[in-house]
Design an enzyme around this catalytic site. Structure first.
Site, PDB file in Angstrom:
ATOM      1  N   GLY A 110     -11.775   5.061  -4.522  1.00  0.00           N
ATOM      2  CA  GLY A 110     -10.733   4.376  -5.292  1.00  0.00           C
ATOM      3  C   GLY A 110      -9.323   4.590  -4.788  1.00  0.00           C
ATOM      4  CD  GLU A 121     -18.648   9.024  -4.438  1.00  0.00           C
ATOM      5  OE1 GLU A 121     -19.648   9.629  -4.031  1.00  0.00           O
ATOM      6  OE2 GLU A 121     -18.634   8.320  -5.464  1.00  0.00           O
ATOM      7  N   GLY A 129     -13.819   4.909   0.536  1.00  0.00           N
ATOM      8  CA  GLY A 129     -14.211   3.913   1.524  1.00  0.00           C
ATOM      9  C   GLY A 129     -12.987   3.149   2.007  1.00  0.00           C
ATOM     10  NE  ARG A 130      -9.912  -0.477  -2.217  1.00  0.00           N
ATOM     11  CZ  ARG A 130     -10.522  -1.618  -2.537  1.00  0.00           C
ATOM     12  NH1 ARG A 130     -10.230  -2.712  -1.900  1.00  0.00           N
ATOM     13  NH2 ARG A 130     -11.404  -1.645  -3.518  1.00  0.00           N
ATOM     14  NE  ARG A 186     -10.751  -6.325  -1.654  1.00  0.00           N
ATOM     15  CZ  ARG A 186      -9.466  -6.332  -1.915  1.00  0.00           C
ATOM     16  NH1 ARG A 186      -8.620  -6.934  -1.096  1.00  0.00           N
ATOM     17  NH2 ARG A 186      -8.993  -5.745  -2.983  1.00  0.00           N
ATOM     18  CE1 TYR A 243     -13.534  -8.037  -7.044  1.00  0.00           C
ATOM     19  CE2 TYR A 243     -12.563  -7.627  -4.897  1.00  0.00           C
ATOM     20  CZ  TYR A 243     -13.598  -7.459  -5.791  1.00  0.00           C
ATOM     21  OH  TYR A 243     -14.675  -6.704  -5.432  1.00  0.00           O
ATOM     22  CB  CYS A 253     -18.513 -27.516  -1.028  1.00  0.00           C
ATOM     23  SG  CYS A 253     -18.806 -28.378   0.508  1.00  0.00           S
ATOM     24  CD  GLU A 254     -17.559 -22.561  -5.162  1.00  0.00           C
ATOM     25  OE1 GLU A 254     -16.544 -22.382  -5.884  1.00  0.00           O
ATOM     26  OE2 GLU A 254     -18.701 -22.763  -5.618  1.00  0.00           O
TER      27      GLU A 254
HETATM   28  C1  LIG Z   1     -17.240   1.701  -4.239  1.00  0.00           C
HETATM   29  C2  LIG Z   1     -17.443   3.142  -4.455  1.00  0.00           C
HETATM   30  C3  LIG Z   1     -16.760   4.086  -3.688  1.00  0.00           C
HETATM   31  C4  LIG Z   1     -15.715   3.703  -2.685  1.00  0.00           C
HETATM   32  O1  LIG Z   1     -14.652   3.066  -3.275  1.00  0.00           O
HETATM   33  P1  LIG Z   1     -13.336   2.741  -2.417  1.00  0.00           P
HETATM   34  O2  LIG Z   1     -12.505   1.944  -3.364  1.00  0.00           O
HETATM   35  O3  LIG Z   1     -13.799   1.940  -1.260  1.00  0.00           O
HETATM   36  O4  LIG Z   1     -12.739   4.022  -2.023  1.00  0.00           O
HETATM   37  C5  LIG Z   1     -17.039   5.414  -3.883  1.00  0.00           C
HETATM   38  N1  LIG Z   1     -17.941   5.817  -4.784  1.00  0.00           N
HETATM   39  C6  LIG Z   1     -18.614   4.944  -5.554  1.00  0.00           C
HETATM   40  C7  LIG Z   1     -19.590   5.450  -6.522  1.00  0.00           C
HETATM   41  C8  LIG Z   1     -18.391   3.577  -5.417  1.00  0.00           C
HETATM   42  O5  LIG Z   1     -19.057   2.727  -6.191  1.00  0.00           O
END
Ligand SMILES: *Cc1c(COP(=O)(O)O)cnc(C)c1O
Length: 421
Positions: A230, A272, A274-275, A310, A314, A341-342
Site C-alpha cells: 500500500g 509486502e 508491490g507498487r 488503471r 479507477y 469498443c468501450e
Molecule cells: C495488493 C497487495 C499488496 C501489494 O500492494 P501494493 O499497493 O502494490 O503495495 C500486498 N499485500 C496484499 C495482501 C495485497 O493484496
C-alpha cells in the site's frame, strides 16, 4: 511542474521500437535496484527485516530475480504466484502466502514450499489443518475495523473483506497454539497507494499494541509483524514519493517504546509492498495511430486498456510524455484513447499535451506495477511484450507479446477450423 523524467531518450526509444513493435512495457533495472536498496537500508536497524515483493504487481521472473538478488522475498496470493516463486528458486520463509478465500490446493502448495502462511480468517485454521496439515509457523491478518474510525486516510476497514476482527485475533492465536503452532506473526493491510509516511507509522502502532496485548493476555510472543503493502507512488508530477526515512524513524521510535520497552525486542518487521518497488520504473510505450477531431480531440494509440487498465478502472492518473516533445508547449487538449469498443478505454481525458501527430511515440509513466499484470483479453486484444532496460543500457525481451494463436489456444472449434472459405 509537469515534467517526469524518463530513463531513455527519443532516439533510444526509436531504436528499441525498431526491433520491438509497440506497444510494450519497459522496466528500468537501475531504477528498481536503487529503490530496492534504499528501501532495505531504511529498515536496516531491524535485524531480520524482509520486504516480500507483492508479485501480483508485476509477475515476471526477470524482475523477481533482480529483487531476489537485492535480498527481497516474494508475497504470493495464488497458485500461479506460488509456482512462479518456486521457479525463480524461492522457498521456505522467503515466501509469504497472503491469500483470501483460499482454495485447498493453494494451501497445499504453500505448505510444500514451506511458505509462511498468512491466514485471512479464523475458519481457515481448521480448513488449513484438514487439507494441508498445521505448519509450525502461522501469521494472521488483522482487520482493525472501527479502531481507526475518523481517519479519512484509512477509510473503512470494517467494509473490507480482509482479515480477522480484534476479538477473533485472540481466539486465533490461542487455537493455533493449542493445535501445536510454535511461531506466530501478525499482518495488516488497510490502505492502497498511500503517500503519507505517517500512515504507516500508525499502522505499526496498531500492530505493536496488538502484539503486546497478545503477549499479556495469552503469553504468546509474536515474532514478526508484516505491515503489508500500500505504499503509494507519485503518479502526478507534483506529488512526492513516501519519505522512507520519516516512515522508518517513526516506526523505530514506536518499536523502542512499545516493543523493546516490554521485552519483545526480537520482533522482525516485514513489508509486502508491490507498487512502490517497481511501479515508477515501468513505462508503457505506444504509438499514435490516429488523430481524430470531432466534438473533442482524440489521440488514438496502438495500446488500449488491455495493456493498462488503471485509468479506465479507477480513473487513475498516469502521466504521459511524448518522446522528443518534452519541451514543446502543452498547447492542445486530448482524450488519449485505445481501440476497445468501450468508451472508457481512455488513458487520459482532457489532457494538456503538445500537438500530436501520427507516429509519435507516447510514454505512459508508472506502469511497473499493476500495469501489464492486470491485462485481459476483451475484444480479442492481446497483451503486449515486456522489455527490460538493463543497467548497461542493453534491452532484453522478458516476455513476448501474445499472439492470435495464444488467444485461440483455449477454444474448441469442433473441427470447424478445417473449413476454409
Ligand atoms: C495488493 C497487495 C499488496 C501489494 O500492494 P501494493 O499497493 O502494490 O503495495 C500486498 N499485500 C496484499 C495482501 C495485497 O493484496
Amino acid at each position: 511542474m509537469t515534467v517526469k523524467a524518463l530513463p531513455f531518450s527519443k532516439e533510444d526509444l526509436e531504436k528499441i521500437a525498431a526491433t520491438h513493435p509497440t506497444p510494450f512495457h519497459i522496466y528500468d533495472e537501475k531504477g528498481i535496484r536503487d529503490y530496492a536498496r534504499k528501501f532495505l537500508s531504511a529498515f536496516s536497524w531491524n535485524p531480520g527485516f524482509v520486504e516480500y515483493y507483492a508479485i501480483k504487481a508485476a509477475p515476471n521472473p526477470y524482475l523477481m530475480k533482480i529483487l531476489k538478488e537485492e535480498g527481497f522475498g516474494i508475497d504470493c496470493s495464488s497458485l500461479a504466484e506460488l509456482e512462479l516463486a518456486a521457479r525463480v528458486g524461492l522457498k521456505g520463509d522467503e515466501i509469504m502466502f497472503t491469500s483470501n478465500d483460499t482454495p485447498a490446493e493453494e494451501f497445499l502448495r504453500a505448505r510444500e514450499l514451506g511458505a509462511i502462511i498468512n491466514l485471512d480468517d479464523l475458519s481457515h485454521l481448521a480448513f488449513l489443518e484438514e487439507h494441508a496439515g498445521m505448519p509450525d509457523t502461522i501469521c494472521f491478518r488483522y482487520n482493525p475495523g472501527k479502531l481507526k474510525e475518523g481517519n479519512v486516510i484509512i477509510g473503512h476497514p470494517e467494509e473490507a473483506k480482509y482479515g480477522l476482527t480484534r476479538e477473533q485475533m485472540f481466539d486465533a492465536y490461542r487455537i493455533a497454539r493449542d493445535k501445536g503452532v510454535k511461531r506466530f506473526g501478525i499482518h495488516t493491510m488497510v490502505a492502497s497507494n498511500e503517500l503519507d509516511p505517517l500512515y504507516f507509522v500508525e499502522t505499526a502502532e496498531i500492530l505493536f499494541r496488538m502484539i503486546l496485548e497478545v503477549r499479556d493476555r495469552l503469553g504468546i510472543v509474536i515474532e514478526f509483524a508484516n505491515l503489508g503493502g500500500g505504499i503509494g507512488i507519485p503518479y502526478r508530477p507534483e506529488q512526492k514519493p513516501v519519505d522512507l526515512e520519516v516512515m522508518s524513524d517513526g516506526i523505530r521510535k514506536l518499536y523502542r517504546e512499545i516493543i523493546e520497552a516490554n521485552g519483545l525486542g526480537g520482533l522482525r518487521l516485514n513489508f509486502e509492498a508491490g507498487r512502490a518497488i517497481t511501479g515508477p520504473y515501468g513505462f508503457l510505450v505506444a504509438k499514435v495511430l490516429h488523430i481524430k477531431d470531432t466534438y473533442k480531440k482524440f489521440a488514438g494509440l496502438d495500446a488500449c486498456m488491455v495493456n493498462l487498465m488503471r485509468p479506465a478502472l479507477y480513473g487513475a492518473y498516469h502521466h504521459i510524455t511524448v518522446a522528443g516533445k518534452e519541451s514543446v508547449p502543452l498547447s492542445e487538449t486530448y482524450d488519449v484513447t485505445g481501440s476497445l469498443c468501450e468508451n472508457n478505454d481512455k488513458f487520459a481525458i482532457d489532457r494538456a499535451l503538445p500537438v500530436l501527430e501520427r507516429g509519435d511515440l507516447v510514454v505512459i509513466h508508472d506502469t511497473g506495477a499493476h500495469g501489464h499484470a492486470m491485462g485481459f483479453n476483451y475484444n480479442g486484444k492481446l497483451k503486449s511484450a515486456e522489455l527490460l532496460l538493463r543497467e548497461n543500457g542493453e534491452v532484453v525481451q522478458i516476455r513476448r507479446a501474445e499472439t492470435i494463436e495464444d488467444y485461440f489456444a483455449t477454444l474448441d472449434f469442433g473441427g470447424l477450423q478445417n473449413f476454409r472459405v
